[in-house]
Design a protein around this motif. Structure first.
Motif, PDB file in Angstrom:
ATOM      1  N   ALA A 131       0.849  -1.201   0.000  1.00 40.54           N
ATOM      2  CA  ALA A 131       0.000   0.000   0.000  1.00 40.54           C
ATOM      3  C   ALA A 131       0.876   1.239   0.000  1.00 40.54           C
ATOM      4  O   ALA A 131       1.807   1.344   0.801  1.00 40.54           O
ATOM      5  N   ASP A 132       0.586   2.150  -0.901  1.00 42.44           N
ATOM      6  CA  ASP A 132       1.343   3.397  -0.973  1.00 42.44           C
ATOM      7  C   ASP A 132       0.575   4.353  -1.890  1.00 42.44           C
ATOM      8  O   ASP A 132      -0.435   3.978  -2.492  1.00 42.44           O
ATOM      9  N   THR A 133       1.087   5.557  -1.998  1.00 41.60           N
ATOM     10  CA  THR A 133       0.525   6.555  -2.899  1.00 41.60           C
ATOM     11  C   THR A 133       1.661   7.273  -3.596  1.00 41.60           C
ATOM     12  O   THR A 133       2.582   7.756  -2.939  1.00 41.60           O
ATOM     13  N   ALA A 134       1.591   7.335  -4.910  1.00 39.92           N
ATOM     14  CA  ALA A 134       2.533   8.119  -5.716  1.00 39.92           C
ATOM     15  C   ALA A 134       1.834   9.429  -6.059  1.00 39.92           C
ATOM     16  O   ALA A 134       0.749   9.420  -6.641  1.00 39.92           O
ATOM     17  N   THR A 135       2.447  10.539  -5.665  1.00 36.85           N
ATOM     18  CA  THR A 135       1.861  11.856  -5.915  1.00 36.85           C
ATOM     19  C   THR A 135       2.783  12.649  -6.827  1.00 36.85           C
ATOM     20  O   THR A 135       3.953  12.860  -6.506  1.00 36.85           O
ATOM     21  N   LEU A 136       2.245  13.074  -7.946  1.00 38.45           N
ATOM     22  CA  LEU A 136       2.967  13.898  -8.911  1.00 38.45           C
ATOM     23  C   LEU A 136       2.521  15.339  -8.726  1.00 38.45           C
ATOM     24  O   LEU A 136       1.318  15.628  -8.766  1.00 38.45           O
ATOM     25  N   ARG A 137       3.499  16.239  -8.489  1.00 40.50           N
ATOM     26  CA  ARG A 137       3.193  17.662  -8.301  1.00 40.50           C
ATOM     27  C   ARG A 137       3.975  18.489  -9.298  1.00 40.50           C
ATOM     28  O   ARG A 137       5.119  18.164  -9.632  1.00 40.50           O
ATOM     29  N   ASP A 138       3.371  19.581  -9.745  1.00 43.25           N
ATOM     30  CA  ASP A 138       4.039  20.451 -10.713  1.00 43.25           C
ATOM     31  C   ASP A 138       5.008  21.392 -10.014  1.00 43.25           C
ATOM     32  O   ASP A 138       5.203  21.318  -8.793  1.00 43.25           O
ATOM     33  N   ASP A 139       5.612  22.291 -10.781  1.00 43.83           N
ATOM     34  CA  ASP A 139       6.628  23.187 -10.236  1.00 43.83           C
ATOM     35  C   ASP A 139       6.070  24.244  -9.289  1.00 43.83           C
ATOM     36  O   ASP A 139       6.833  24.973  -8.663  1.00 43.83           O
ATOM     37  N   ARG A 140       4.764  24.310  -9.146  1.00 45.60           N
ATOM     38  CA  ARG A 140       4.128  25.220  -8.171  1.00 45.60           C
ATOM     39  C   ARG A 140       3.571  24.440  -6.986  1.00 45.60           C
ATOM     40  O   ARG A 140       2.760  24.952  -6.229  1.00 45.60           O
ATOM     41  N   ASN A 141       3.979  23.165  -6.891  1.00 46.77           N
ATOM     42  CA  ASN A 141       3.577  22.270  -5.811  1.00 46.77           C
ATOM     43  C   ASN A 141       2.086  21.930  -5.830  1.00 46.77           C
ATOM     44  O   ASN A 141       1.519  21.542  -4.815  1.00 46.77           O
ATOM     45  N   ARG A 142       1.454  22.068  -6.976  1.00 50.40           N
ATOM     46  CA  ARG A 142       0.052  21.675  -7.127  1.00 50.40           C
ATOM     47  C   ARG A 142       0.005  20.202  -7.512  1.00 50.40           C
ATOM     48  O   ARG A 142       0.759  19.761  -8.382  1.00 50.40           O
ATOM     49  N   THR A 143      -0.877  19.457  -6.872  1.00 42.59           N
ATOM     50  CA  THR A 143      -1.027  18.043  -7.201  1.00 42.59           C
ATOM     51  C   THR A 143      -1.594  17.904  -8.604  1.00 42.59           C
ATOM     52  O   THR A 143      -2.647  18.450  -8.920  1.00 42.59           O
ATOM     53  N   VAL A 144      -0.869  17.178  -9.440  1.00 39.65           N
ATOM     54  CA  VAL A 144      -1.276  16.939 -10.822  1.00 39.65           C
ATOM     55  C   VAL A 144      -2.010  15.603 -10.915  1.00 39.65           C
ATOM     56  O   VAL A 144      -3.024  15.482 -11.577  1.00 39.65           O
TER      57      VAL A 144
END
Length: 162
Positions: A131-144
């Motif tokens: 169990a885990d979560t991969a979080t991709l965020r842009d250069d403004r730290n917004r979750t993509v």
């Protein structure tokens, strides 16, 4: 009051009403245009459980990866973007361009970065097999985008109990 004066007042009222309607519609239109400017990049696949034994060898480390896909036709520069797991491990993209409709894999271990494969250089596994979560965020730290697998962490499960 003359007919021309009345006509001018009616015309002014109609123009004012039109301006109000246009102003009310403007934020939605502007937001739609702004949304189109943001690239659509997503987490397309995750292999958290490397094939074979998790023995911390470079082969095993590179057997776990996250795949990122650009769903647009235009290339996207991921400079300053981050990929994180639930424990706070973070990979920061340098000057990485992902082509239109292309995918890249971010491997945990060491290797030579190519157009399709990037390497975090970690010496231990990052992604939890169960169990885990991969979080991709842009250069403004917004979750993509986020990709979650397995049951929720115990603390979240207990918080939901009556």
């Amino acid at each position: 009051m003359s007919a021309s004066s009345t006509a001018r007042r009616v015309a002014a009222t109609v123009l004012a009403a039109g301006a109000i309607v246009s102003a009310a519609a403007l934020p939605a239109t502007a937001a739609d245009r702004g949304h189109d400017r943001h690239p659509r990049v997503e987490t397309s696949r995750v292999q958290a459980d490397a094939p074979g034994r998790d023995d911390r060898s470079n082969r095993s480390l590179n057997g776990e990866w996250v795949e990122i896909r650009n769903t647009t036709r235009q290339p996207v520069n991921l400079r300053g973007w981050t990929l994180r797991d639930a424990d706070g491990n973070r990979y920061r993209f340098n000057d990485t361009r992902i082509g239109g409709r292309a995918t890249i894999r971010i491997h945990t271990g060491s290797g030579r970065d190519t157009r399709t494969d990037l390497f975090q250089g970690k010496r231990d596994h990052v992604w939890d097999n169960r169990a885990d979560t991969a979080t991709l965020r842009d250069d403004r730290n917004r979750t993509v985008d986020t990709e979650t697998w397995g049951p929720p962490p115990l603390t979240q499960a207990m918080a939901r109990r009556p």
